[in-house]
Design a protein around this motif. Sequence first.
Motif, PDB file in Angstrom:
ATOM      1  N   LYS A   1      54.122   1.195  79.392  1.00  0.00           N
ATOM      2  CA  LYS A   1      53.364   2.352  78.924  1.00  0.00           C
ATOM      3  C   LYS A   1      52.012   1.924  78.353  1.00  0.00           C
ATOM      4  CE  LYS A   1      57.286   5.362  77.802  1.00  0.00           C
ATOM      5  NZ  LYS A   1      58.048   6.028  76.698  1.00  0.00           N
ATOM      6  N   PHE A   2      52.011   0.824  77.602  1.00  0.00           N
ATOM      7  CA  PHE A   2      50.751   0.318  77.050  1.00  0.00           C
ATOM      8  C   PHE A   2      49.815  -0.103  78.186  1.00  0.00           C
ATOM      9  CE2 PHE A   2      48.827  -2.861  73.761  1.00  0.00           C
ATOM     10  CZ  PHE A   2      47.729  -2.042  73.633  1.00  0.00           C
ATOM     11  N   TYR A   3      50.378  -0.714  79.223  1.00  0.00           N
ATOM     12  CA  TYR A   3      49.595  -1.090  80.406  1.00  0.00           C
ATOM     13  C   TYR A   3      48.939   0.142  81.020  1.00  0.00           C
ATOM     14  CZ  TYR A   3      49.473  -1.484  85.563  1.00  0.00           C
ATOM     15  OH  TYR A   3      49.146  -1.389  86.897  1.00  0.00           O
ATOM     16  N   ARG A   4      49.693   1.216  81.181  1.00  0.00           N
ATOM     17  CA  ARG A   4      49.134   2.432  81.779  1.00  0.00           C
ATOM     18  C   ARG A   4      48.077   3.059  80.868  1.00  0.00           C
ATOM     19  NH1 ARG A   4      51.290   4.661  86.154  1.00  0.00           N
ATOM     20  NH2 ARG A   4      50.659   6.753  85.482  1.00  0.00           N
ATOM     21  N   PHE A   5      48.282   2.946  79.567  1.00  0.00           N
ATOM     22  CA  PHE A   5      47.291   3.455  78.620  1.00  0.00           C
ATOM     23  C   PHE A   5      46.006   2.640  78.714  1.00  0.00           C
ATOM     24  CE2 PHE A   5      45.359   3.031  74.394  1.00  0.00           C
ATOM     25  CZ  PHE A   5      45.049   4.356  74.120  1.00  0.00           C
ATOM     26  N   ARG A   6      46.141   1.301  78.709  1.00  0.00           N
ATOM     27  CA  ARG A   6      44.967   0.428  78.721  1.00  0.00           C
ATOM     28  C   ARG A   6      44.180   0.538  80.016  1.00  0.00           C
ATOM     29  NH1 ARG A   6      46.284  -4.238  79.399  1.00  0.00           N
ATOM     30  NH2 ARG A   6      48.570  -4.254  79.355  1.00  0.00           N
ATOM     31  N   THR A   7      44.882   0.744  81.126  1.00  0.00           N
ATOM     32  CA  THR A   7      44.214   0.790  82.426  1.00  0.00           C
ATOM     33  C   THR A   7      43.766   2.193  82.812  1.00  0.00           C
ATOM     34  OG1 THR A   7      46.389   0.985  83.520  1.00  0.00           O
ATOM     35  CG2 THR A   7      45.446  -1.228  83.286  1.00  0.00           C
ATOM     36  N   GLY A   8      43.995   3.157  81.915  1.00  0.00           N
ATOM     37  CA  GLY A   8      43.525   4.510  82.182  1.00  0.00           C
ATOM     38  C   GLY A   8      44.397   5.309  83.124  1.00  0.00           C
ATOM     39  N   LYS A   9      45.609   4.814  83.431  1.00  0.00           N
ATOM     40  CA  LYS A   9      46.489   5.561  84.333  1.00  0.00           C
ATOM     41  C   LYS A   9      47.202   6.698  83.618  1.00  0.00           C
ATOM     42  CE  LYS A   9      47.134   1.721  87.516  1.00  0.00           C
ATOM     43  NZ  LYS A   9      48.071   0.865  88.267  1.00  0.00           N
ATOM     44  N   ASP A  10      47.349   6.581  82.310  1.00  0.00           N
ATOM     45  CA  ASP A  10      47.826   7.686  81.490  1.00  0.00           C
ATOM     46  C   ASP A  10      46.627   8.258  80.749  1.00  0.00           C
ATOM     47  OD1 ASP A  10      50.444   7.565  82.237  1.00  0.00           O
ATOM     48  OD2 ASP A  10      51.100   6.361  80.528  1.00  0.00           O
ATOM     49  N   LYS A  11      46.432   9.550  80.858  1.00  0.00           N
ATOM     50  CA  LYS A  11      45.257  10.203  80.293  1.00  0.00           C
ATOM     51  C   LYS A  11      45.597  10.908  78.985  1.00  0.00           C
ATOM     52  CE  LYS A  11      42.951   9.098  84.003  1.00  0.00           C
ATOM     53  NZ  LYS A  11      41.930   8.040  83.967  1.00  0.00           N
ATOM     54  N   LEU A  12      44.612  10.943  78.100  1.00  0.00           N
ATOM     55  CA  LEU A  12      44.744  11.691  76.854  1.00  0.00           C
ATOM     56  C   LEU A  12      44.148  13.076  77.049  1.00  0.00           C
ATOM     57  CD1 LEU A  12      43.720   8.963  74.281  1.00  0.00           C
ATOM     58  CD2 LEU A  12      45.995   9.918  74.592  1.00  0.00           C
ATOM     59  N   LYS A  13      44.868  14.098  76.580  1.00  0.00           N
ATOM     60  CA  LYS A  13      44.403  15.474  76.732  1.00  0.00           C
ATOM     61  C   LYS A  13      44.304  16.142  75.372  1.00  0.00           C
ATOM     62  CE  LYS A  13      47.184  18.680  78.235  1.00  0.00           C
ATOM     63  NZ  LYS A  13      48.061  19.457  79.144  1.00  0.00           N
ATOM     64  N   LEU A  14      43.209  16.838  75.149  1.00  0.00           N
ATOM     65  CA  LEU A  14      43.012  17.590  73.912  1.00  0.00           C
ATOM     66  C   LEU A  14      43.212  19.073  74.185  1.00  0.00           C
ATOM     67  CD1 LEU A  14      39.847  15.899  72.381  1.00  0.00           C
ATOM     68  CD2 LEU A  14      42.064  16.086  71.286  1.00  0.00           C
ATOM     69  N   SER A  15      44.002  19.715  73.342  1.00  0.00           N
ATOM     70  CA  SER A  15      44.158  21.158  73.440  1.00  0.00           C
ATOM     71  C   SER A  15      43.640  21.790  72.153  1.00  0.00           C
ATOM     72  CB  SER A  15      45.621  21.522  73.670  1.00  0.00           C
ATOM     73  OG  SER A  15      46.433  21.020  72.628  1.00  0.00           O
ATOM     74  N   ALA A  16      43.686  23.096  72.095  1.00  0.00           N
ATOM     75  CA  ALA A  16      43.103  23.791  70.949  1.00  0.00           C
ATOM     76  C   ALA A  16      43.808  23.448  69.649  1.00  0.00           C
ATOM     77  CB  ALA A  16      43.144  25.295  71.185  1.00  0.00           C
ATOM     78  N   ASP A  17      45.129  23.266  69.717  1.00  0.00           N
ATOM     79  CA  ASP A  17      45.874  23.064  68.479  1.00  0.00           C
ATOM     80  C   ASP A  17      46.620  21.748  68.403  1.00  0.00           C
ATOM     81  OD1 ASP A  17      47.631  23.581  70.454  1.00  0.00           O
ATOM     82  OD2 ASP A  17      48.772  25.126  69.389  1.00  0.00           O
ATOM     83  N   SER A  18      46.465  20.850  69.406  1.00  0.00           N
ATOM     84  CA  SER A  18      47.208  19.589  69.373  1.00  0.00           C
ATOM     85  C   SER A  18      46.564  18.567  70.280  1.00  0.00           C
ATOM     86  CB  SER A  18      48.666  19.810  69.802  1.00  0.00           C
ATOM     87  OG  SER A  18      48.711  20.177  71.169  1.00  0.00           O
ATOM     88  N   THR A  19      46.992  17.330  70.124  1.00  0.00           N
ATOM     89  CA  THR A  19      46.595  16.259  71.028  1.00  0.00           C
ATOM     90  C   THR A  19      47.854  15.627  71.565  1.00  0.00           C
ATOM     91  OG1 THR A  19      46.586  14.645  69.253  1.00  0.00           O
ATOM     92  CG2 THR A  19      44.511  15.762  69.705  1.00  0.00           C
TER      93      THR A  19
END
Length: 504
Positions: A459-477
């Motif tokens: 999971k850390f690998y996917r986070f570091r390589t940009g394969k898992d994306k972060l999404k911002l919503s109106a009331d949460s991240t």
Amino acid sequence: MKIRTIICFIFSILGLLALVAYFFPEDGIAVGSVRMKFPSLTEVLQTEEEKETLPTDTVSTDTLSTEELLQMRMDALKAEKESEFMTYCETNAARIYMPGDNIDYLDPFFDALEAARERPVRIMHYGDSQLEGDRISSVLREAFQERFGGSGVGLAPAVQTVPTYTLSQSVSPEGLSRHIVYGPKDMRLESKTYGVMGQTATLNGPTTFRFSTRDRQHFPHASRFGQITLLTSAPVKAAAVAGTDTLILNETQLNDRFFCYSRNFSSPRTTVSLTVDGQADVYGVMLDGQTGVSLDNIPMRGCSGTIFTGIHSSTLSPFFGRENVRLIILQYGGNSVPYLKGKEGIDNYMSGLKRQIEYLRKLAPDACFLFIGPSDMSTSIDGEMQTYPILPRLVEAMKAMAEECGIAYWDLYAAMGGRGSMMKWVDAYLAGPDYVHFTPKGARHVGNILYETLEFYHKFYRFRTGKDKLKLSADSTELVVDTTQVPSVHATHTDTVSHDSLNL
């Protein structure tokens, strides 16, 4: 004017200003075309140091565009997530010790896993008797195959002397001559021409091997295979019978000491008979899927892991390359604990392990290596069961050895609780009365802990390589998993496999 009067006047003015600052609207008061503002009480009382240490997201955002504001929030979220990952990697008892603290050491392995549906990838799990019965390995295999595709139990010896959870097998005629690199001297070969499992079985005429997978409820992926491969030292004739189909295996010669015979099935199978005619040493039989992950369970009873230089490179190197072996797990150390005497004994053992790892790394340059040290082990001292006194020193020496060799290390001793934990595992029926070996339930726990640890780093690998994306919503991240490449993970099988059914 008296001093007291002056002081009262000053404090009266300050009090009046404080009241104005408290009640004055934050957005000011409009007077015609002019808007009058007054500093808030918080701003008035704030020190210079507090102003300098304000987090960036408390800075006024009046001049920021919507895109800039979102990017600022996103950067803060990324930093927070990375901090969570790094805290685990630096402090958790189940963490993996990476060589040189290189957090991306396993990235080539993860790259191969992500592409396993296009190019099959192989994991080899070598170890001592803790692995017998396909313990620990079976948990890893099922989890990897569920996540990244694949099927089959992997590599099996021609003659299986210890029953496993996952495969039932027999040979006719019985009594084939066997040689093993980790056995007594009268079972070893001067030529060192063992297979990758460190053993051989010699054929002198027609021989039939029968395989049938077991416990298909708990191992739905491993219990079905789509390909069979025979590994031998010389040319033979080989045919597989599965159902009503009889298939002649196709030969591939890797060198003058290594021949492969393989064939794909038109549909997944759970049983097969393999008839081989000729004079040759059989290195093993592989029951794999045609894509995805294969994982081999290779237990060596009584072995301390110093035998690999006793296997000729002519069988190891071609196999590692042909099968795309990308992770080699070496789980040893427990057999040496009762016999090591002081620093000199530990140093000699570490020197022997270094030679093995250097040898294997030359033969498998594309593979990552993970060394797993011994679990906690107990012995009777003054009438009480206690951790072997030398064990913690051995574990630290193994960490240093792995670091020097440039490979990863997983501390099973710490992961299960450290000093004295074996007694607790015995009380919980996770380890046997010898205070050394895990019970089937305990072995499954170890397998699950190891897989979840590897999955965390993936999971850390996917986070570091940009394969898992972060999404911002109106009331949460939230951290959004990219499911276009890898399906979701489910729990591994439950702890309900019957030990009695194995007749161990």
